[in-house]
Enzyme design. Structure first.
Site, PDB file in Angstrom:
ATOM      1  N   ARG A 164      73.227   4.676 -18.299  1.00 55.99           N
ATOM      2  CA  ARG A 164      72.828   5.943 -18.323  1.00 55.99           C
ATOM      3  C   ARG A 164      73.806   7.334 -18.734  1.00 55.99           C
ATOM      4  O   ARG A 164      73.184   7.958 -19.064  1.00 55.99           O
ATOM      5  CB  ARG A 164      72.187   6.350 -16.677  1.00 55.99           C
ATOM      6  CG  ARG A 164      70.996   5.743 -16.507  1.00 55.99           C
ATOM      7  CD  ARG A 164      70.874   5.326 -14.856  1.00 55.99           C
ATOM      8  NE  ARG A 164      71.673   4.351 -14.776  1.00 55.99           N
ATOM      9  CZ  ARG A 164      71.268   3.108 -14.834  1.00 55.99           C
ATOM     10  NH1 ARG A 164      70.135   2.873 -15.196  1.00 55.99           N
ATOM     11  NH2 ARG A 164      72.225   2.193 -15.009  1.00 55.99           N
ATOM     12  N   THR A 165      75.035   7.258 -18.015  1.00 54.11           N
ATOM     13  CA  THR A 165      75.784   8.331 -18.347  1.00 54.11           C
ATOM     14  C   THR A 165      76.094   8.629 -19.770  1.00 54.11           C
ATOM     15  O   THR A 165      75.888   9.704 -20.164  1.00 54.11           O
ATOM     16  CB  THR A 165      77.030   8.319 -17.376  1.00 54.11           C
ATOM     17  OG1 THR A 165      76.596   8.281 -16.079  1.00 54.11           O
ATOM     18  CG2 THR A 165      77.851   9.554 -17.566  1.00 54.11           C
ATOM     19  N   LYS A 208      96.121  -0.872 -28.272  1.00 55.95           N
ATOM     20  CA  LYS A 208      97.281  -0.787 -29.190  1.00 55.95           C
ATOM     21  C   LYS A 208      98.520  -0.100 -28.312  1.00 55.95           C
ATOM     22  O   LYS A 208      99.382  -0.182 -28.562  1.00 55.95           O
ATOM     23  CB  LYS A 208      97.133  -0.363 -30.277  1.00 55.95           C
ATOM     24  CG  LYS A 208      96.226  -0.834 -31.586  1.00 55.95           C
ATOM     25  CD  LYS A 208      96.282  -0.001 -32.725  1.00 55.95           C
ATOM     26  CE  LYS A 208      95.126  -0.306 -33.645  1.00 55.95           C
ATOM     27  NZ  LYS A 208      95.028   0.843 -34.722  1.00 55.95           N
ATOM     28  N   ARG A 223      84.654   8.807 -19.686  1.00 57.55           N
ATOM     29  CA  ARG A 223      84.878   8.071 -18.309  1.00 57.55           C
ATOM     30  C   ARG A 223      86.101   7.016 -18.445  1.00 57.55           C
ATOM     31  O   ARG A 223      86.346   6.537 -19.377  1.00 57.55           O
ATOM     32  CB  ARG A 223      83.448   7.085 -18.280  1.00 57.55           C
ATOM     33  CG  ARG A 223      83.330   6.260 -17.095  1.00 57.55           C
ATOM     34  CD  ARG A 223      82.016   5.356 -17.010  1.00 57.55           C
ATOM     35  NE  ARG A 223      81.274   6.258 -16.384  1.00 57.55           N
ATOM     36  CZ  ARG A 223      80.186   6.031 -15.851  1.00 57.55           C
ATOM     37  NH1 ARG A 223      79.761   4.462 -15.791  1.00 57.55           N
ATOM     38  NH2 ARG A 223      79.414   6.919 -15.048  1.00 57.55           N
ATOM     39  N   HIS A 263      82.401  11.963  -9.732  1.00 55.27           N
ATOM     40  CA  HIS A 263      81.419  12.055 -10.996  1.00 55.27           C
ATOM     41  C   HIS A 263      80.359  13.094 -10.936  1.00 55.27           C
ATOM     42  O   HIS A 263      79.106  13.184 -10.374  1.00 55.27           O
ATOM     43  CB  HIS A 263      80.457  10.582 -10.577  1.00 55.27           C
ATOM     44  CG  HIS A 263      79.676  10.237 -11.738  1.00 55.27           C
ATOM     45  ND1 HIS A 263      79.329  10.943 -12.835  1.00 55.27           N
ATOM     46  CD2 HIS A 263      79.029   8.907 -12.024  1.00 55.27           C
ATOM     47  CE1 HIS A 263      78.858  10.176 -13.682  1.00 55.27           C
ATOM     48  NE2 HIS A 263      78.562   9.134 -13.204  1.00 55.27           N
TER      49      HIS A 263
HETATM   50  C1  NCD Z   1      77.302   5.380 -10.766  1.00 57.35           C
HETATM   51  C2  NCD Z   1      78.730   5.456 -11.270  1.00 57.35           C
HETATM   52  O1  NCD Z   1      79.029   5.002 -12.591  1.00 57.35           O
HETATM   53  O2  NCD Z   1      79.274   5.887 -10.579  1.00 57.35           O
HETATM   54  N1  NCD Z   1      76.372   5.375 -12.018  1.00 57.35           N
HETATM   55  C3  NCD Z   1      75.694   6.202 -12.794  1.00 57.35           C
HETATM   56  O3  NCD Z   1      76.901   6.848 -13.365  1.00 57.35           O
HETATM   57  N2  NCD Z   1      74.639   6.671 -12.685  1.00 57.35           N
HETATM   58  C4  NCD Z   1      76.997   4.557  -9.927  1.00 57.35           C
HETATM   59  C5  NCD Z   1      77.486   3.112  -9.885  1.00 57.35           C
HETATM   60  O4  NCD Z   1      77.815   2.625 -11.007  1.00 57.35           O
HETATM   61  O5  NCD Z   1      76.901   2.454  -9.031  1.00 57.35           O
END
Ligand code: NCD
Length: 304
Positions: A51-52, A80, A101, A129
Site C-alpha cells: 500500500r505505502t 554493494k 522506507r 510511520h
Molecule cells: C503498516 C506498516 O508498514 O507499518 N502497513 C502499512 O504501511 N499500511 C502496518 C504493518 O505492516 O502491519
C-alpha cells in the site's frame, strides 16, 4: 527544505490544510491531473510494502508526475555496501522528492542531512510511520467529522507497530482524546510513549481483553503482530493469534464504532467482518492515495 520524518513535523493547522486538500483531491481527482507534470518522485523501499509504495506512486501519477525507485534493498547499490546517505544524495540528483522506507529506526532522519530535496519517511523499523497517520487522520475526520473528543482503542502489537506510535503522537495533540490500549503484556506500548502521555496529562488505560472495552470505543484500530521485528520465532507464534475480531465481538460494539487497520492483516480481523458497515479499512486504503497527493503537493510548494 521541508521533510516529513515524524508526524509532529507538521503543526495542527498544517495537518488541517493538508486534509482539506486531500478531501478535495478525492472529490475531484481530475482537477489535479497535471499539477505535478515534469516532476519526479523517487520511492526507495529497503523494506517490503504494498500500500505505502503503490499509493505514493499512484498519487504522483494521478497528478501527472513520474516515478522511479526500487522496492527492495537487494535491487539497489546498498547490496554493494553503499551508505544510505550516499544513496539519498545520488537519488536527489535524479528526482524532486523522495519517499523512503527502511528497517532501521532513525534511518530517514540520518538520510535528510545530505538531501537537497524533500524526504518523506514511509516507515522506519518499529518507530514511526507518519504518512499512514495522515491517512488515518483523514479517515477519522471524514467518518467522525472531528479529531478531538474521541475514545480510540488500539489493539494488537503496540510495541512494534509504528503506525500506532505515530497515530498516538498525532492524536495526543487534540483535546479530550482518550486512549484504550489493548495488548498482551509482551506487546505493550513502549515506555517513552506512555511517558509522553503521562507528561501531557492524556488519559489512557491498558487492557488485555478486547471484549471488555469494545463497547466504549469510537475507533478500534487493529494491528498485525509484526513478525519481522521479533527476535524469537517462538514468541511470535505464541502471540500472533491473541486477537481476532469476529462478528460475535462486533455485536458487543456500539453502532458508531469504526474499525480501522493500516493493513496488511493476517488473522486479526475475520473476513466476515468486512461487510459490516462499521469496518472502514478499505476506505482507509483509498484515502492513502489522496492524502499522499496532498502531502507531495505541499512539500514541493514549500521547497521551491
Ligand atoms: C503498516 C506498516 O508498514 O507499518 N502497513 C502499512 O504501511 N499500511 C502496518 C504493518 O505492516 O502491519
Amino acid at each position: 527544505m521541508r521533510h516529513l520524518i515524524e508526524i509532529t513535523d507538521l503543526s495542527r493547522s498544517e495537518i488541517a490544510a493538508l486534509l482539506d486538500l486531500a478531501d478535495d483531491m478525492r472529490a475531484r481527482p481530475r482537477d489535479y491531473g497535471d499539477t505535478q507534470k515534469g516532476r519526479i518522485l523517487a520511492t526507495l523501499f529497503f523494506e517490503p510494502s504494498t500500500r505505502t509504495r503503490l499509493s505514493f506512486e499512484s498519487a504522483m501519477l494521478t497528478m501527472g508526475g513520474s516515478v522511479l525507485g526500487f522496492s527492495s534493498a537487494d535491487a539497489s547499490s546498498t547490496s554493494k555496501g553503499e551508505s544510505l546517505q550516499d544513496t539519498i544524495r545520488t537519488v536527489a540528483c535524479y528526482s524532486d522528492i523522495i519517499a523512503m522506507r527502511h528497517p532501521k529506526e532513525g534511518a530517514p532522519l540520518a538520510a535528510v542531512q545530505k538531501a537537497d530535496v524533500p524526504v518523506i519517511n514511509a516507515g522506519d523499523g518499529g518507530h514511526n510511520h507518519p504518512t499512514q497517520t495522515l491517512t488515518d487522520l483523514m479517515t477519522i475526520r471524514r467518518e467522525k467529522g472531528r479529531l478531538d473528543s474521541l475514545t480510540i482503542g488500539l489493539c494488537g502489537d503496540l510495541k512494534f507497530g509504528r503506525t500506532v506510535h505515530s497515530l498516538i503522537q498525532a492524536m495526543s495533540r487534540y483535546p479530550s482524546v482518550r486512549f484504550v490500549l489493548i495488548s498482551p503484556p509482551e506487546l505493550r506500548l513502549p515506555d517513552y510513549l506512555i511517558q509522553n502521555l503521562d507528561d501531557a496529562g492524556i488519559p489512557w488505560e491498558s487492557h488485555e481483553r478486547m471484549e471488555d472495552v469494545i463497547g466504549s470505543l469510537d475507533i478500534l484500530y487493529m494491528t498485525r503482530v509484526q513478525r519481522e521485528r521479533f527476535f524469537n520465532e517462538a514468541d511470535y507464534v505464541r502471540l500472533k493469534d491473541t486477537y481476532v475480531l469476529t462478528p460475535e465481538k462486533m455485536r458487543l460494539a456500539g453502532p458508531d464504532l469504526r474499525v480501522m487497520h493500516p493493513l496488511p492483516r493476517v488473522n486479526e480481523i475475520s473476513p466476515q467482518v468486512d461487510d459490516d458497515p462499521r469496518a472502514i479499512y478499505f476506505d482507509q486504503v483509498r484515502n492513502g492515495r489522496y492524502v499522499r497527493m496532498a502531502l507531495i503537493t505541499k512539500l514541493l510548494e514549500a521547497s521551491v
